[in-house]
Every structure is written in structure tokens, then in C-alpha cells.
Design an enzyme around this catalytic site. Structure first.
Site, mmCIF file in Angstrom:
data_model
loop_
_atom_site.group_PDB
_atom_site.id
_atom_site.type_symbol
_atom_site.label_atom_id
_atom_site.label_comp_id
_atom_site.label_asym_id
_atom_site.label_seq_id
_atom_site.Cartn_x
_atom_site.Cartn_y
_atom_site.Cartn_z
ATOM 1 N N ASP A 95 0.825 -1.215 0.000
ATOM 2 C CA ASP A 95 0.000 0.000 0.000
ATOM 3 C C ASP A 95 0.862 1.269 0.000
ATOM 4 O O ASP A 95 0.537 2.251 -0.660
ATOM 5 C CB ASP A 95 -0.878 -0.022 1.269
ATOM 6 N N TRP A 154 -1.117 9.110 4.823
ATOM 7 C CA TRP A 154 -0.746 7.898 4.084
ATOM 8 C C TRP A 154 0.581 7.280 4.523
ATOM 9 O O TRP A 154 0.986 6.250 3.993
ATOM 10 C CB TRP A 154 -0.698 8.179 2.581
ATOM 11 N N ASN A 155 1.286 7.908 5.448
ATOM 12 C CA ASN A 155 2.635 7.393 5.728
ATOM 13 C C ASN A 155 2.656 6.206 6.704
ATOM 14 O O ASN A 155 3.493 5.322 6.569
ATOM 15 C CB ASN A 155 3.547 8.524 6.208
ATOM 16 N N GLU A 181 -6.897 8.442 0.895
ATOM 17 C CA GLU A 181 -7.294 7.737 -0.333
ATOM 18 C C GLU A 181 -6.092 7.079 -1.010
ATOM 19 O O GLU A 181 -6.251 6.168 -1.822
ATOM 20 C CB GLU A 181 -7.994 8.691 -1.304
ATOM 21 N N SER A 231 -1.546 17.201 7.066
ATOM 22 C CA SER A 231 -0.726 18.399 6.911
ATOM 23 C C SER A 231 -1.321 19.561 7.708
ATOM 24 O O SER A 231 -2.506 19.551 8.057
ATOM 25 C CB SER A 231 -0.660 18.769 5.437
ATOM 26 N N GLU A 252 -2.734 16.100 14.663
ATOM 27 C CA GLU A 252 -1.337 15.670 14.557
ATOM 28 C C GLU A 252 -0.862 16.095 13.178
ATOM 29 O O GLU A 252 -1.204 15.464 12.176
ATOM 30 C CB GLU A 252 -1.228 14.150 14.703
ATOM 31 N N CYS A 286 6.397 12.588 9.913
ATOM 32 C CA CYS A 286 6.074 13.960 10.340
ATOM 33 C C CYS A 286 7.090 14.525 11.319
ATOM 34 O O CYS A 286 7.364 15.720 11.317
ATOM 35 C CB CYS A 286 4.697 13.965 10.971
ATOM 36 N N GLU A 460 -1.376 12.240 21.292
ATOM 37 C CA GLU A 460 -1.742 10.837 21.131
ATOM 38 C C GLU A 460 -0.840 10.012 22.040
ATOM 39 O O GLU A 460 0.168 10.507 22.554
ATOM 40 C CB GLU A 460 -1.586 10.410 19.660
HETATM 41 P P1 NDP Z 1 -3.386 15.568 4.184
HETATM 42 O O1 NDP Z 1 -3.426 16.699 5.113
HETATM 43 O O2 NDP Z 1 -3.447 15.818 2.733
HETATM 44 O O3 NDP Z 1 -4.618 14.561 4.504
HETATM 45 C C1 NDP Z 1 -4.837 13.995 5.771
HETATM 46 C C2 NDP Z 1 -6.219 13.333 5.784
HETATM 47 O O4 NDP Z 1 -7.249 14.314 5.798
HETATM 48 C C3 NDP Z 1 -6.473 12.473 4.544
HETATM 49 O O5 NDP Z 1 -7.256 11.363 4.910
HETATM 50 C C4 NDP Z 1 -7.236 13.420 3.655
HETATM 51 O O6 NDP Z 1 -7.968 12.773 2.660
HETATM 52 C C5 NDP Z 1 -8.122 14.118 4.683
HETATM 53 N N1 NDP Z 1 -8.623 15.417 4.268
HETATM 54 C C6 NDP Z 1 -8.057 16.301 3.400
HETATM 55 N N2 NDP Z 1 -8.812 17.433 3.318
HETATM 56 C C7 NDP Z 1 -9.862 17.261 4.161
HETATM 57 C C8 NDP Z 1 -10.992 18.069 4.520
HETATM 58 N N3 NDP Z 1 -11.175 19.285 4.022
HETATM 59 N N4 NDP Z 1 -11.882 17.571 5.411
HETATM 60 C C9 NDP Z 1 -11.708 16.345 5.946
HETATM 61 N N5 NDP Z 1 -10.658 15.524 5.634
HETATM 62 C C10 NDP Z 1 -9.753 15.983 4.761
HETATM 63 O O7 NDP Z 1 -2.086 14.753 4.591
HETATM 64 P P2 NDP Z 1 -1.327 13.605 3.804
HETATM 65 O O8 NDP Z 1 -2.192 12.390 3.720
HETATM 66 O O9 NDP Z 1 -0.774 14.185 2.561
HETATM 67 O O10 NDP Z 1 -0.148 13.255 4.832
HETATM 68 C C11 NDP Z 1 1.035 13.983 4.914
HETATM 69 C C12 NDP Z 1 0.970 15.003 6.024
HETATM 70 O O11 NDP Z 1 0.620 14.376 7.245
HETATM 71 C C13 NDP Z 1 2.306 15.662 6.280
HETATM 72 O O12 NDP Z 1 2.173 17.059 6.385
HETATM 73 C C14 NDP Z 1 2.757 15.126 7.617
HETATM 74 O O13 NDP Z 1 3.592 15.942 8.333
HETATM 75 C C15 NDP Z 1 1.471 14.853 8.297
HETATM 76 N N6 NDP Z 1 1.643 13.817 9.297
HETATM 77 C C16 NDP Z 1 1.612 14.164 10.627
HETATM 78 C C17 NDP Z 1 1.837 13.229 11.600
HETATM 79 C C18 NDP Z 1 1.748 13.581 13.041
HETATM 80 O O14 NDP Z 1 1.444 12.718 13.836
HETATM 81 N N7 NDP Z 1 1.999 14.792 13.445
HETATM 82 C C19 NDP Z 1 2.143 11.838 11.263
HETATM 83 C C20 NDP Z 1 2.123 11.580 9.854
HETATM 84 C C21 NDP Z 1 1.892 12.549 8.915
HETATM 85 P P3 NDP Z 1 -7.250 12.443 1.238
HETATM 86 O O15 NDP Z 1 -5.775 12.513 1.416
HETATM 87 O O16 NDP Z 1 -7.709 11.091 0.939
HETATM 88 O O17 NDP Z 1 -7.723 13.500 0.317
#
Ligand code: NDP
Length: 486
Positions: A95, A154-155, A181, A231, A252, A286, A460
Site C-alpha cells: 500500500d 498515508w505514511n 485515499e 498536513s 497531529e 512527520c 496521542e
Molecule cells: P493531508 O493533510 O493531505 O490529509 C490527511 C487526511 O485528511 C487524509 O485522509 C485526507 O484525505 C483528509 N482530508 C483532506 N482534506 C480534508 C478536509 N477538508 N476535510 C476532511 N478531511 C480531509 O495529509 P497527507 O495524507 O498528505 O499526509 C502527509 C501530512 O501528514 C504531512 O504534512 C505530515 O507531516 C502529516 N503527518 C503528521 C503526523 C503527526 O502525527 N503529526 C504523522 C504523519 C503525517 P485524502 O488525502 O484522501 O484527500
């Protein structure tokens, strides 16, 4: 051994797989080759409705159980997860593209740790009892919040689902979880496992889709709490949407964390920390220490050892357990990272190693090290989320602390030094939530995890997570007569 990657259906709702092909198709791609390994459908409003209704019903039933009974289910789920570790790790590798060498020890295993830890705590979750004047007294009952929504990045798809579900369920809540997704597969396995462990149907539901599925979940009046890993940009949107409904949140988010190497540090250990904090999971972590501040006097030695050791990375088939460096999660993420590398070169940073796309099918990029990086360069300010390490030189302690803190983020920070007092003193002055001394990126479930500033809200893991998945009801008990002014 091969395991199927196409799930029985896209969603897991009310204790069973559920399909609705009216939802837009989502292709799941193995990033190491570009091959399509599954096709799913985004949740339709009907699927979302079924998940929320089911979660509400299951929550009422689940909250009536004692903490001991709930904990037993979670601990059983931890055991099942460990027993299925290899299968779950292979799925996580397919995945995400992360090497099996990593997923075997960092994904389902850390998820199982969370289920075991919060399962163990569930039986001892209590409120408090307070004696008050005149023999009156009061007590505070710890209650669940209700239906919680989890939104995953996704990570670390399995770990994120477990870090949210385990404390939520331990406290008596239900959850509707939407994975990214990009990586929708492993959360479905967690749903299967919780059901097998004895959780009521509907307690943990998985619905697929992008932000347009997450959006309606966040604003639904039946949802009491939203926990997002993602993010900072998404965090701002989701936090604002949740605030309109006065919902609880855990955010987070991203980071641009400093890793400081003093001149008395063990250079070999510091290089190990920098590798763990920049190249594990191909840099898609992250809490990574992507701004590596190295004392000017040891910078040449540090760079020499770092480039020699990066050259030893085993880049190859992620399913081969000898491989220790895999692809980016997607072509889209690869393009973002290559864009940052170009920007680093254009801004005048010195490319020490890497920097190029690797010539093989899939989303591969070389582990990359920049030296001579200045604080104002884009690569030193913005989260890249890829295997790009920046070395910045410094001369003294006060200077490096000020520079390390000059970021909108505050997720993590690390210090390498043999001076015990300096280690604690410097960490004490760094504005970050999850810190390390002579180590980097450890995240045991027993310790709180989370950030300050734009890196998030709430924590968390650890006992601290309980406060974020429960609320207190206080009760005043008068033992005498009730006096009123008239
Ligand atoms: P995103 O912020 O793009 O997405 C996070 C989740 O939120 C996904 O499931 C996404 O759906 C969903 N989402 C996006 N927009 C909305 C909205 N308007 N309303 C509700 N849900 C929404 O992050 P990424 O998946 O690209 O992951 C990378 C980011 O995650 C990096 O910035 C990283 O630093 C952070 N991260 C933080 C961690 C922590 O614990 N602090 C750990 C791991 C990662 P979809 O993507 O399917 O569109």
C-alpha cells in the site's frame, strides 16, 4: 508468500464489508512498480449515513460495558494483530511502498502496542472524588465523548488507525475512520480484527474517499470529536470546520524539526540519528529532524560520514527484507519532493549526494543531502516530506536554539551531545512536543506524542490521550438541607 490486496469491498460498516459502486473509483497503486493492486470506490452519502448510524448504536452498547470488558477486546485484538503481523506488513508495504524490513517492526506491531496499552488502561479509567465543606462532597465521572471521526495520512496507515482507535475505544467511544485515499487498505484489516476480537458490529467503521468524504464526517452533528493526522493546511481547515460544531479535536500535523549536533557528540551516533530522522520511510515521517544543525567545527567530519553511510543504503524491491530504502508513496509526492530539490539547488544549497529520480518503474528518488543551507531557504522552512536532509552550521548554543525555534512548526526536536546538562538544558528551551536526547524518532506508546504551534493540538499515546477521548461530568452531593435566600 503472497496475500490478496483487493479487499472484499471498499468499506467496512456495521461489522461487514460494504460496497457501493455509485462512488467514484479509486485505484490503489503499489508505488514501487506503479502497478494497480486494488480498485475501491469512494463512500457515497448512503455509506456515510450507514457508518454514522451504526457507530451511534454500537457506542451506546459498548459504553455500557465495564472498562475491563472493553480492555479485554482491545488486548485480544492486539494478539490477533501480532499473530497476523507478516500478512499485515506485506499489505502495508504494497500500500505504501515502505520496505518490509520496516513494516515488519514499525506498523502493525506499533498498532498492536497501542491496542494492548489502552486495553490495559481501560479497566482503571476513573474520575475523582472530592470532600467539600459541611460534609458535602462531589465526584467527577469520566464519560466517553460518543462517536469519534479519525482521518488518516498515508505514511503510517495502520499505526495511525490504531493510535486513534485504541484510546477512543478504551474510553467507550465508537469510531468512523477515513484512511487517506492513497493508502486505504490496512484500516479495513483493523476493522476485521476488532470484530474478530469481540467488538460489537459498528464500533469501528472504515469509509473510503478523499477530503470530500472527510468533510461531511467532520461537520455531522452526531460526531463529538475529530482526530486528524495530516498536513497543517488540512489541519487548519478541519479544525475550523470542527469548531463550528464545537467538537473536540486532536490535530497531529506536520513539522520542520531541528536536530542539533554539538561538537562533543558521538559523530557516528549523530549520523545514525540523522539517517533515522530523514531517510526512514523514505523521509515520509512527520517528526523528522530535517534541519540538521551541526557545530561548525565538526561539520566536515559529519558530512563525510553521512555521505559514506547514505551510499550504503540498500535500494530495491521493498518486499525483499534486505532492502532498507523504498520509493515515495506516490508519483504526486515524488514530484513535490523533486520540486523542493530543484529549489534548494536554485537557492544555492550545496548538493552533497542524491537529488535525482532513480531510473526504475515507480516513484523512486535518491536519498538526498544538502550542505551550506541557510535558514531563509525554502528547503529549510517548508516541510518536504521526502528523503531530503539539510545541514546548517552553527557556532554557539544560544544561536542554535534561537534558529531552531524560528519555525512555524514545533513537532519534534533532537540534541546530540555527551554533556548531560547541556542535553537537558537545550531540550528545555526548544519549542517542540516530542523530543530526543542522543536518539531520534522513537515513539513508544507509553510517551505522549504531538506538537506545539502549527504542528498540532492535543496528544496521542500515553495516559495523556485519555483526556482527549473522554470528558468529565461532575456531581455535587449535598448531605444537609438546601439553603436559599428567600
Ligand atoms: P493531508 O493533510 O493531505 O490529509 C490527511 C487526511 O485528511 C487524509 O485522509 C485526507 O484525505 C483528509 N482530508 C483532506 N482534506 C480534508 C478536509 N477538508 N476535510 C476532511 N478531511 C480531509 O495529509 P497527507 O495524507 O498528505 O499526509 C502527509 C501530512 O501528514 C504531512 O504534512 C505530515 O507531516 C502529516 N503527518 C503528521 C503526523 C503527526 O502525527 N503529526 C504523522 C504523519 C503525517 P485524502 O488525502 O484522501 O484527500
Amino acid at each position: 508468500m503472497t496475500y490478496p490486496t483487493q479487499p472484499e469491498a471498499s468499506h467496512f460498516v456495521n461489522g461487514r464489508y460494504l460496497e457501493d459502486t455509485a462512488g467514484a473509483a479509486m485505484e490503489v497503486i503499489y508505488p514501487a512498480t506503479g502497478e494497480v493492486i486494488a480498485t475501491l470506490h469512494e463512500a457515497t452519502p448512503d455509506v456515510i449515513e450507514q457508518a454514522l448510524t451504526g457507530a451511534q448504536a454500537a457506542q451506546a452498547e459498548w459504553a455500557r460495558l465495564s472498562g475491563m470488558e472493553r480492555g479485554r477486546v482491545l488486548r485480544r485484538a492486539a494478539d490477533i494483530m501480532r499473530a497476523r503481523n507478516r500478512e499485515l506488513s506485506v499489505l502495508e508495504t504494497r500500500d505504501t511502498g515502505k520496505p518490509l524490513q520496516e513494516t515488519l517492526v514499525a506498523d502493525a506491531t506499533s498498532g498492536a502496542d497501542a491496542l494492548e496499552y489502552f486495553g490495559g488502561l481501560a479497566g482503571s479509567l476513573t474520575g475523582e472524588h472530592v470532600m467539600l465543606p459541611g460534609g458535602d462532597w462531589g465526584y467527577a465521572i469520566r464519560e466517553p465523548l460518543g462517536v469519534c471521526v479519525g482521518l488518516g495520512a498515508w505514511n503510517y496507515p495502520t499505526q495511525i488507525a490504531c493510535w486513534k482507535a485504541a484510546p477512543a475505544l478504551a474510553c467507550g467511544n465508537a469510531m468512523v475512520f477515513k484512511p487517506s485515499e492513497t493508502t486505504p487498505l490496512s484500516a479495513l484489516k483493523l476493522a476485521e480484527i476488532l470484530l474478530e476480537a469481540g467488538a460489537p458490529a459498528g464500533l469501528f467503521n472504515v469509509v473510503q474517499g478523499a477530503g470530500d468524504v472527510g468533510g461531511p464526517l467532520v461537520t455531522d452533528a452526531r460526531v463529538a470529536k475529530v482526530s486528524l493526522t495530516g498536513s497543517a493546511a488540512t489541519g487548519r481547515k478541519v479544525y475550523a470546520a470542527a469548531a463550528a460544531g464545537m467538537k473536540h479535536v486532536t490535530m497531529e500535523l506536520g513539522g520542520k524539526s531541528p536536530l542539533i549536533v554539538f561538537d562533543d557528540a558521538s559523530i557516528e551516533d549523530a549520523v545514525s540519528g540523522a539517517i533515522l530522522g530523514n531517510f526512514y520511510s523514505s523521509g515520509q515521517v512527520c517528526s523528522n529532524g530535517t534541519r540538521v544543525f551541526v557545530h561548525r567545527s565538526v561539520a566536515p567530519k559529519f558530512l563525510e560520514r553521512l555521505s559514506a553511510r547514505v551510499a550504503n543504503a540498500v535500494i530495491g524491491d521493498p518486499l525483499d527484507e534486505a532492502t532498507n530504502f523504498g520509493p515515495m508513496v506516490s508519483e504526486a509526492q515524488l514530484r513535490i519532493v523533486l520540486g523542493y530539490i530543484e529549489k534548494g539547488v536554485a537557492d544555492g544549497a550545496r548538493l552533497v549526494c542524491g537529488g535525482r529520480r532513480i531510473d526504475r518503474p515507480g516513484a523512486w528518488i535518491e536519498p538526498t543531502v544538502f550542505a551550506d543551507v541557510r535558514d531563509d531557504m525554502t528547503i529549510a522552512r517548508e516541510e518536504i516530506f521526502g528523503p531530503v536532509l539539510s545541514v546548517l552550521e552553527f557556532d554557539d548554543e544560544d544561536e542554535v536554539i534561537a534558529r531552531a525555534n524560528a519555525s512555524e512548526y514545533g513537532l519534534s526536536a533532537g540534541v546530540y551531545t555527551r554533556d548531560l546538562q547541556r542535553g537537558h538544558r537545550v531540550i528545555g528551551r526548544l519549542r517542540a512536543g516530542s523530543c530526543f536526547i542522543n536518539s531520534y524518532n522513537d515513539a513508544p506508546v507509553e510517551l505522549p506524542f504531538g506538537g506545539v504551534k502549527a504542528s498540532g493540538v492535543g496528544r496521542e499515546n500515553s495516559k495523556a490521550a485519555i483526556a482527549h477521548y473522554s470528558q468529565l461530568k461532575s456531581v455535587y452531593v449535598r448531605m444537609g438541607e438546601t439553603e436559599a435566600p428567600f
